[in-house]
Design an enzyme around this catalytic site. Structure first.
Site, PDB file in Angstrom:
ATOM      1  N   CYS A 178     -61.776  19.217 -30.084  1.00  0.00           N
ATOM      2  CA  CYS A 178     -60.643  19.373 -29.177  1.00  0.00           C
ATOM      3  C   CYS A 178     -60.503  20.858 -28.863  1.00  0.00           C
ATOM      4  O   CYS A 178     -61.408  21.643 -29.139  1.00  0.00           O
ATOM      5  CB  CYS A 178     -59.369  18.786 -29.785  1.00  0.00           C
ATOM      6  SG  CYS A 178     -58.869  19.542 -31.350  1.00  0.00           S
ATOM      7  N   THR A 179     -59.384  21.262 -28.302  1.00  0.00           N
ATOM      8  CA  THR A 179     -59.237  22.646 -27.850  1.00  0.00           C
ATOM      9  C   THR A 179     -59.248  23.650 -28.999  1.00  0.00           C
ATOM     10  O   THR A 179     -60.022  24.600 -29.002  1.00  0.00           O
ATOM     11  CB  THR A 179     -57.940  22.812 -27.040  1.00  0.00           C
ATOM     12  OG1 THR A 179     -57.913  21.857 -25.988  1.00  0.00           O
ATOM     13  CG2 THR A 179     -57.843  24.221 -26.455  1.00  0.00           C
TER      14      THR A 179
END
Length: 331
Positions: A178-179
């Site tokens: 994810c980020t």
């Protein structure tokens, strides 16, 4: 760069907080007194934030967070910038530090194996590996890892319902990303909870992978939750994967529709941006609530008389009349 006197910090820490509201107030006051801006969530399960400030202010902020034994192992992803990435500070107390609906999962007790960027890079192309993007669709449409499996979800809270579609991958090594890493903590734990055996997560997320591994094979840009909106990650073999919402040409220029009642956040190329005056369609172009377009497609939210001290009032400390102490107006 020499003119980049500001830093942007991305971080999270799962740790028990007995009184989130009290700590929220303390944290809020530290931020406004040290010119830190951004969005921070405080929960009984920990902290999650993205903030910006001058380098010296950010160093003071990181020291403040780490000085608390509960958060001493917090890892900050640090980027440089020429100005603040936020217009104001917003510290909120919520049920979870990232909304997942998986309150029963504690990543400090169970989560996928952490892979540093170099290890993730070495493992991601093996035949028995699946790379799983656990972000929302508007994020992975802008950019994602090459060959990654991307789920059709509007919000991370939709992730648990999608896991049943992954049953055929139970015998694979599943590498989640994810980020900044926070969503993977619970996503990978939930996969383990559902019977997946070999689950990993990219430690520090896309941001750390870009900073430490050059971002190789990350296609497109990374969506971020600050005023930059989209950032470059790949310094080795960059590509553009997103398409203009209007004409379909390749474009990674993220804008908000100029019609404030629509406000859809999508890629729109520069040519269509000017032709449609920042709107996403002819209908929105002619809408009475369409905002003036300046070529950026970014519209600062109305602050409604924003005051960083709102919710607090000054009260002189009788024992220590100087400096001033702040207390909640609701107490």
């Amino acid at each position: 760069m020499e003119n980049e006197k500001y830093q942007i910090l991305l971080y999270y820490c799962y740790a028990a907080i007995e009184d989130p509201e009290a700590y929220r107030e303390e944290h809020h006051l530290f931020c406004i007194e040290n010119n830190i801006r951004g969005r921070i969530i405080v929960s009984s399960e920990g902290l999650n934030g993205t903030v910006s400030g001058l380098v010296e202010d950010c160093e003071r902020y990181m020291a403040y967070v780490k000085s608390d034994a509960r958060f001493e192992d917090t890892e900050f992803k640090i980027d440089t910038h020429h100005t603040h990435a936020f217009a104001k500070i917003n510290v909120r107390a919520k049920e979870e530090i990232v909304h997942s609906g998986l309150r029963h999962i504690n990543p400090r007790e169970k989560t996928g194996k952490h892979l540093e960027p170099s290890a993730f890079k070495a493992l991601k192309d093996q035949d028995d590996v699946v790379i799983l993007d656990v972000r929302s669709d508007y994020e992975h449409k802008l950019g994602h890892f090459k060959n990654a499996l991307r789920l059709d979800i509007e919000n991370f809270r939709d992730f648990p319902d999608k896991v049943k579609e992954l049953d055929h991958l139970r015998d694979k090594k599943v590498l989640t990303y994810c980020t900044g890493g926070i969503k993977c903590e619970k996503a990978s734990a939930f996969l383990l909870d559902q019977g997946f055996k070999d689950v990993y997560q990219l430690h520090g997320g896309i941001i750390k992978y870009g900073l430490e591994a050059g971002g190789e094979d990350f296609e497109g840009k990374c969506y971020v939750f600050d005023n930059r909106v989209a950032i470059d990650v790949n310094q080795i073999n960059p590509t553009v994967v997103s398409e203009c919402y209007i004409c379909g040409t390749k474009s990674d220029r993220m804008v908000n529709c100029a019609n404030s009642e629509c406000n859809i956040h999508v890629p729109i190329c520069g040519s269509c941006g000017w032709e449609f005056e920042g709107a996403c369609s002819d209908e929105c172009k002619g809408h009475p609530e369409k905002r003036p377009y300046d070529g950026t497609g970014y519209y600062q939210k109305n602050s409604n008389g924003y005051n960083p001290y709102k919710g607090f009032y000054r009260k002189s400390d009788q024992a220590k009349p100087d400096p001033v102490r702040y207390e909640s107006s609701d107490s």
